[in-house]
Design a protein around this motif. Structure first.
Motif, PDB file in Angstrom:
ATOM      1  N   UNK A 134      18.085   9.435  61.308  1.00 54.13           N
ATOM      2  CA  UNK A 134      18.032   8.904  62.486  1.00 54.13           C
ATOM      3  C   UNK A 134      18.886   9.174  63.630  1.00 54.13           C
ATOM      4  N   UNK A 135      20.087   9.303  63.336  1.00 54.66           N
ATOM      5  CA  UNK A 135      20.304  10.156  64.497  1.00 54.66           C
ATOM      6  C   UNK A 135      20.828  11.772  65.469  1.00 54.66           C
ATOM      7  N   UNK A 136      20.037  12.061  64.302  1.00 56.38           N
ATOM      8  CA  UNK A 136      20.092  13.623  64.644  1.00 56.38           C
ATOM      9  C   UNK A 136      18.682  13.801  65.243  1.00 56.38           C
ATOM     10  N   UNK A 137      18.354  13.015  65.077  1.00 55.28           N
ATOM     11  CA  UNK A 137      16.412  13.102  65.959  1.00 55.28           C
ATOM     12  C   UNK A 137      17.076  12.375  67.729  1.00 55.28           C
ATOM     13  N   UNK A 138      18.278  11.202  67.768  1.00 53.18           N
ATOM     14  CA  UNK A 138      18.374  10.345  68.470  1.00 53.18           C
ATOM     15  C   UNK A 138      19.367  11.766  69.340  1.00 53.18           C
ATOM     16  N   UNK A 139      20.152  12.632  68.393  1.00 53.39           N
ATOM     17  CA  UNK A 139      21.090  13.335  69.095  1.00 53.39           C
ATOM     18  C   UNK A 139      20.581  15.021  69.823  1.00 53.39           C
ATOM     19  N   UNK A 140      18.949  15.257  68.966  1.00 50.08           N
ATOM     20  CA  UNK A 140      17.650  15.897  69.974  1.00 50.08           C
ATOM     21  C   UNK A 140      17.072  15.375  70.702  1.00 50.08           C
ATOM     22  N   UNK A 141      17.422  14.201  71.022  1.00 51.91           N
ATOM     23  CA  UNK A 141      16.128  13.613  72.472  1.00 51.91           C
ATOM     24  C   UNK A 141      16.985  13.854  73.731  1.00 51.91           C
ATOM     25  N   UNK A 142      18.780  13.947  73.572  1.00 52.50           N
ATOM     26  CA  UNK A 142      19.552  14.205  74.332  1.00 52.50           C
ATOM     27  C   UNK A 142      18.707  15.322  75.254  1.00 52.50           C
ATOM     28  N   UNK A 143      18.126  16.502  74.402  1.00 55.28           N
ATOM     29  CA  UNK A 143      17.851  17.924  75.132  1.00 55.28           C
ATOM     30  C   UNK A 143      17.378  18.045  76.650  1.00 55.28           C
ATOM     31  N   UNK A 144      17.769  18.550  77.707  1.00 58.22           N
ATOM     32  CA  UNK A 144      17.603  18.374  79.194  1.00 58.22           C
ATOM     33  C   UNK A 144      16.228  18.341  79.305  1.00 58.22           C
TER      34      UNK A 144
END
Length: 221
Positions: A134-144
């Motif tokens: 879930x943390x990794x998915x959330x980080x992926x959501x911060x993409x430009x």
């Protein structure tokens, strides 16, 4: 790229916490010989890298496919990250007990089950479980939003995931030394320190999602 690396490395290190998990890894693999433990450490590191990279690269795109907006993903992801960080910060003992229970089946696995126990339960859910995903998915959501900077972003977060996998390998294969050096008290201090950093990361992702959903807030209107 460097900013993306720092953001992802801090978040993933906090939730995976390879140093503290190495203490439990040492306990559940105590009956195995040194060669088997090194083999387990290598396999767990490789599997963990695959899990984290898959979640970072594809997780947010899969959710977007189901009609979940990037702003909603950031808000939900930031909340989940902050909630898990708070749990680590306030009750690390409960987190350790749950991880000990998750890794317990590895204690009963025989020599022929090294490869199988490396993936389950030592990779999922012990090392990179639902919290890490879930943390990794959330980080992926911060993409430009656009294509500008997207390549640098994914290089940065991918490098962070690989760095975490390397730390998992080093920590697990040197688990006995870490036990002698740190002990549970110092490991819990480190857990709380990085849990606070993870809490800050979760709040930042949450705020970014809110500003995306309500752009008037960002402009001050």
């Amino acid at each position: 790229m460097f900013d993306s690396f720092l953001l992802a490395f801090t978040a993933l290190f906090s939730i995976v916490n390879p140093i503290a998990m190495a203490l439990i890894f040492s306990q559940v693999t105590a009956e195995r010989n040194h060669g088997e433990r090194v083999q387990l450490a290598t396999l767990v590191a490789v599997y963990s890298a695959i899990v984290m990279l898959t979640a970072l690269w594809a997780g947010s795109y899969v959710l977007n496919f189901f009609g979940i907006s990037l702003a909603a993903l950031r808000i939900a992801g930031g909340f989940v990250v902050a909630e898990r960080a708070w749990a680590l910060l306030s009750a690390p003992e409960a987190h350790e007990a749950r991880k000990q229970e998750q890794a317990a089946p590895a204690e009963d696995a025989g020599e022929s089950d090294v490869g199988e126990s490396a993936f389950f339960p030592l990779t999922i859910p012990f090392t990179t479980g639902p919290g890490t995903i879930s943390v990794a998915i959330a980080l992926g959501a911060t993409r430009p939003r656009g294509t500008e900077g997207l390549t640098e972003f994914f290089i940065g977060v991918s490098a962070a995931a690989l760095a975490i996998a390397l730390l998992i390998w080093l920590s697990y294969r040197s688990a006995d030394r870490l036990v002698a050096l740190l002990g549970h008290t110092r490991a819990r201090v480190l857990t709380r320190l990085f849990a606070f950093l993870l809490f800050c990361v979760g709040v930042q992702i949450l705020l970014t999602g809110i500003l995306d959903a309500f752009p008037a807030l960002a402009s001050g209107r």
